[in-house]
Design a protein around this motif. Sequence first.
Motif, PDB file in Angstrom:
ATOM      1  N   ALA A  61      25.367  35.783  48.526  1.00 56.98           N
ATOM      2  CA  ALA A  61      26.172  35.186  47.459  1.00 56.98           C
ATOM      3  C   ALA A  61      26.774  36.276  46.570  1.00 56.98           C
ATOM      4  CB  ALA A  61      25.326  34.226  46.634  1.00 56.98           C
ATOM      5  N   ALA A  62      25.986  37.316  46.276  1.00 57.16           N
ATOM      6  CA  ALA A  62      26.489  38.418  45.457  1.00 57.16           C
ATOM      7  C   ALA A  62      27.665  39.113  46.145  1.00 57.16           C
ATOM      8  CB  ALA A  62      25.367  39.418  45.177  1.00 57.16           C
ATOM      9  N   GLU A  63      27.540  39.323  47.443  1.00 56.96           N
ATOM     10  CA  GLU A  63      28.634  39.968  48.171  1.00 56.96           C
ATOM     11  C   GLU A  63      29.888  39.100  48.151  1.00 56.96           C
ATOM     12  OE1 GLU A  63      29.661  42.218  52.375  1.00 56.96           O
ATOM     13  OE2 GLU A  63      27.726  41.202  52.172  1.00 56.96           O
ATOM     14  N   GLU A  64      29.731  37.813  48.323  1.00 54.87           N
ATOM     15  CA  GLU A  64      30.885  36.904  48.298  1.00 54.87           C
ATOM     16  C   GLU A  64      31.586  36.962  46.938  1.00 54.87           C
ATOM     17  OE1 GLU A  64      31.700  32.133  48.354  1.00 54.87           O
ATOM     18  OE2 GLU A  64      30.044  32.890  49.572  1.00 54.87           O
ATOM     19  N   VAL A  65      30.806  36.931  45.873  1.00 49.92           N
ATOM     20  CA  VAL A  65      31.387  36.981  44.528  1.00 49.92           C
ATOM     21  C   VAL A  65      32.076  38.325  44.289  1.00 49.92           C
ATOM     22  CG1 VAL A  65      30.828  37.043  42.053  1.00 49.92           C
ATOM     23  CG2 VAL A  65      29.832  35.282  43.516  1.00 49.92           C
ATOM     24  N   TYR A  66      31.417  39.422  44.668  1.00 49.26           N
ATOM     25  CA  TYR A  66      32.006  40.730  44.412  1.00 49.26           C
ATOM     26  C   TYR A  66      33.285  40.943  45.227  1.00 49.26           C
ATOM     27  CZ  TYR A  66      32.467  45.465  42.856  1.00 49.26           C
ATOM     28  OH  TYR A  66      32.965  46.607  42.275  1.00 49.26           O
ATOM     29  N   ARG A  67      33.279  40.493  46.458  1.00 51.45           N
ATOM     30  CA  ARG A  67      34.501  40.616  47.269  1.00 51.45           C
ATOM     31  C   ARG A  67      35.633  39.773  46.689  1.00 51.45           C
ATOM     32  NH1 ARG A  67      34.112  43.459  51.909  1.00 51.45           N
ATOM     33  NH2 ARG A  67      32.023  44.000  52.628  1.00 51.45           N
ATOM     34  N   ALA A  68      35.322  38.584  46.207  1.00 50.70           N
ATOM     35  CA  ALA A  68      36.344  37.733  45.579  1.00 50.70           C
ATOM     36  C   ALA A  68      36.879  38.387  44.309  1.00 50.70           C
ATOM     37  CB  ALA A  68      35.764  36.350  45.279  1.00 50.70           C
ATOM     38  N   TYR A  69      35.984  38.994  43.543  1.00 54.13           N
ATOM     39  CA  TYR A  69      36.394  39.726  42.338  1.00 54.13           C
ATOM     40  C   TYR A  69      37.356  40.855  42.700  1.00 54.13           C
ATOM     41  CZ  TYR A  69      36.165  43.533  39.019  1.00 54.13           C
ATOM     42  OH  TYR A  69      36.504  44.574  38.197  1.00 54.13           O
ATOM     43  N   ASN A  70      37.002  41.639  43.705  1.00 55.60           N
ATOM     44  CA  ASN A  70      37.849  42.765  44.098  1.00 55.60           C
ATOM     45  C   ASN A  70      39.206  42.299  44.617  1.00 55.60           C
ATOM     46  OD1 ASN A  70      36.355  45.234  43.538  1.00 55.60           O
ATOM     47  ND2 ASN A  70      34.851  44.383  44.934  1.00 55.60           N
ATOM     48  N   GLU A  71      39.223  41.205  45.329  1.00 55.52           N
ATOM     49  CA  GLU A  71      40.504  40.664  45.791  1.00 55.52           C
ATOM     50  C   GLU A  71      41.346  40.231  44.596  1.00 55.52           C
ATOM     51  OE1 GLU A  71      43.801  39.677  47.681  1.00 55.52           O
ATOM     52  OE2 GLU A  71      42.169  40.849  48.539  1.00 55.52           O
ATOM     53  N   ALA A  72      40.717  39.658  43.582  1.00 55.62           N
ATOM     54  CA  ALA A  72      41.450  39.257  42.380  1.00 55.62           C
ATOM     55  C   ALA A  72      42.031  40.481  41.661  1.00 55.62           C
ATOM     56  CB  ALA A  72      40.544  38.464  41.444  1.00 55.62           C
ATOM     57  N   VAL A  73      41.280  41.575  41.621  1.00 55.61           N
ATOM     58  CA  VAL A  73      41.788  42.815  41.014  1.00 55.61           C
ATOM     59  C   VAL A  73      43.039  43.274  41.759  1.00 55.61           C
ATOM     60  CG1 VAL A  73      41.331  45.290  40.684  1.00 55.61           C
ATOM     61  CG2 VAL A  73      39.566  43.608  40.106  1.00 55.61           C
ATOM     62  N   ASN A  74      42.959  43.309  43.079  1.00 55.25           N
ATOM     63  CA  ASN A  74      44.102  43.762  43.869  1.00 55.25           C
ATOM     64  C   ASN A  74      45.283  42.810  43.752  1.00 55.25           C
ATOM     65  OD1 ASN A  74      42.887  46.111  44.768  1.00 55.25           O
ATOM     66  ND2 ASN A  74      41.967  45.109  46.517  1.00 55.25           N
ATOM     67  N   ALA A  75      45.010  41.521  43.739  1.00 56.54           N
ATOM     68  CA  ALA A  75      46.091  40.541  43.603  1.00 56.54           C
ATOM     69  C   ALA A  75      46.795  40.709  42.255  1.00 56.54           C
ATOM     70  CB  ALA A  75      45.533  39.122  43.754  1.00 56.54           C
ATOM     71  N   GLU A  76      46.029  40.949  41.209  1.00 54.13           N
ATOM     72  CA  GLU A  76      46.620  41.175  39.887  1.00 54.13           C
ATOM     73  C   GLU A  76      47.514  42.415  39.913  1.00 54.13           C
ATOM     74  OE1 GLU A  76      44.886  40.804  35.520  1.00 54.13           O
ATOM     75  OE2 GLU A  76      44.104  42.592  36.552  1.00 54.13           O
ATOM     76  N   ARG A  77      47.067  43.475  40.569  1.00 48.00           N
ATOM     77  CA  ARG A  77      47.881  44.697  40.674  1.00 48.00           C
ATOM     78  C   ARG A  77      49.181  44.438  41.421  1.00 48.00           C
ATOM     79  NH1 ARG A  77      43.312  48.907  42.511  1.00 48.00           N
ATOM     80  NH2 ARG A  77      42.239  49.031  40.530  1.00 48.00           N
ATOM     81  N   ARG A  78      49.134  43.513  42.379  1.00 50.94           N
ATOM     82  CA  ARG A  78      50.336  43.186  43.165  1.00 50.94           C
ATOM     83  C   ARG A  78      51.265  42.249  42.412  1.00 50.94           C
ATOM     84  NH1 ARG A  78      47.083  40.900  47.190  1.00 50.94           N
ATOM     85  NH2 ARG A  78      45.556  42.501  47.619  1.00 50.94           N
ATOM     86  N   GLY A  79      50.868  41.842  41.198  1.00 53.37           N
ATOM     87  CA  GLY A  79      51.740  41.003  40.383  1.00 53.37           C
ATOM     88  C   GLY A  79      51.423  39.530  40.427  1.00 53.37           C
ATOM     89  N   ASP A  80      50.345  39.128  41.047  1.00 52.80           N
ATOM     90  CA  ASP A  80      49.960  37.720  41.084  1.00 52.80           C
ATOM     91  C   ASP A  80      49.495  37.305  39.693  1.00 52.80           C
ATOM     92  OD1 ASP A  80      48.747  35.231  41.351  1.00 52.80           O
ATOM     93  OD2 ASP A  80      47.725  35.742  43.229  1.00 52.80           O
ATOM     94  N   GLU A  81      50.309  36.525  39.001  1.00 46.01           N
ATOM     95  CA  GLU A  81      50.006  36.128  37.635  1.00 46.01           C
ATOM     96  C   GLU A  81      48.841  35.144  37.553  1.00 46.01           C
ATOM     97  OE1 GLU A  81      53.537  34.954  35.565  1.00 46.01           O
ATOM     98  OE2 GLU A  81      54.601  36.779  36.171  1.00 46.01           O
ATOM     99  N   GLU A  82      48.471  34.538  38.650  1.00 46.13           N
ATOM    100  CA  GLU A  82      47.350  33.599  38.649  1.00 46.13           C
ATOM    101  C   GLU A  82      46.017  34.278  38.948  1.00 46.13           C
ATOM    102  OE1 GLU A  82      48.030  30.015  40.841  1.00 46.13           O
ATOM    103  OE2 GLU A  82      50.124  29.945  40.202  1.00 46.13           O
ATOM    104  N   ALA A  83      46.057  35.517  39.377  1.00 45.51           N
ATOM    105  CA  ALA A  83      44.820  36.257  39.653  1.00 45.51           C
ATOM    106  C   ALA A  83      44.081  36.491  38.339  1.00 45.51           C
ATOM    107  CB  ALA A  83      45.131  37.589  40.330  1.00 45.51           C
ATOM    108  N   ASP A  84      42.768  36.283  38.363  1.00 46.39           N
ATOM    109  CA  ASP A  84      41.973  36.417  37.145  1.00 46.39           C
ATOM    110  C   ASP A  84      40.688  37.182  37.415  1.00 46.39           C
ATOM    111  OD1 ASP A  84      40.918  36.182  34.593  1.00 46.39           O
ATOM    112  OD2 ASP A  84      40.253  34.115  34.895  1.00 46.39           O
ATOM    113  N   PRO A  85      40.776  38.508  37.598  1.00 49.00           N
ATOM    114  CA  PRO A  85      39.551  39.262  37.857  1.00 49.00           C
ATOM    115  C   PRO A  85      38.569  39.208  36.692  1.00 49.00           C
ATOM    116  CG  PRO A  85      41.420  40.746  37.572  1.00 49.00           C
ATOM    117  CD  PRO A  85      41.968  39.356  37.614  1.00 49.00           C
ATOM    118  N   ARG A  86      39.054  39.058  35.472  1.00 49.03           N
ATOM    119  CA  ARG A  86      38.168  38.997  34.310  1.00 49.03           C
ATOM    120  C   ARG A  86      37.295  37.748  34.340  1.00 49.03           C
ATOM    121  NH1 ARG A  86      39.053  42.195  30.001  1.00 49.03           N
ATOM    122  NH2 ARG A  86      38.738  40.518  28.503  1.00 49.03           N
ATOM    123  N   GLY A  87      37.680  36.755  35.090  1.00 47.29           N
ATOM    124  CA  GLY A  87      36.884  35.536  35.232  1.00 47.29           C
ATOM    125  C   GLY A  87      35.581  35.761  35.986  1.00 47.29           C
TER     126      GLY A  87
END
Length: 174
Positions: A45-71
Amino acid sequence: MLSTRYPAAILALTFAAALSGCAPAAEPSPTPTPAFASEEEAFAAAEEVYRAYNEAVNAERRGDEEADPRGFLIGFALEGDTDARRVLASEGIVISGDGEITEFTPLQAEFEAGVVSVQVLVCLDVSGTAVLDENGVDVTPSNRQSKVPLLVTLDESDHQLMVSESTADGGQTC
């Protein structure tokens, strides 16, 4: 030279590297924590959450306004992210590109009073990222490591695992 012109940015960049990366992920929001029958389930479960977090970070960098790594962040991790964002913005620094998780190593899981805390070692390949100044010029430090070892703690909060701490671990290698 970046080290003399942007000293605060280097500190923020180091922290930002500790909070970034990517890997395939299902959702850009925290995953509810089930009642774990074992440490293996908690680590999965920890790996799933951390990978989702990292994808959100990258999506935010790519300009995805809906990405929320801070969540995905609480505690020291959230405070550090806030500070790093402030310093990078004040210095006119932007991090571009995607990082990649190359290793995810379970270290410890604690189950106290029904609350889960998981500690893992993450190896993050940042060679696909660049540090850009206010003019878009690449100012990535030439001596930056391409793989950064991170000691990450995920704690249960509101029945979800959340990243509560992420620090570069100079004692480990990737």
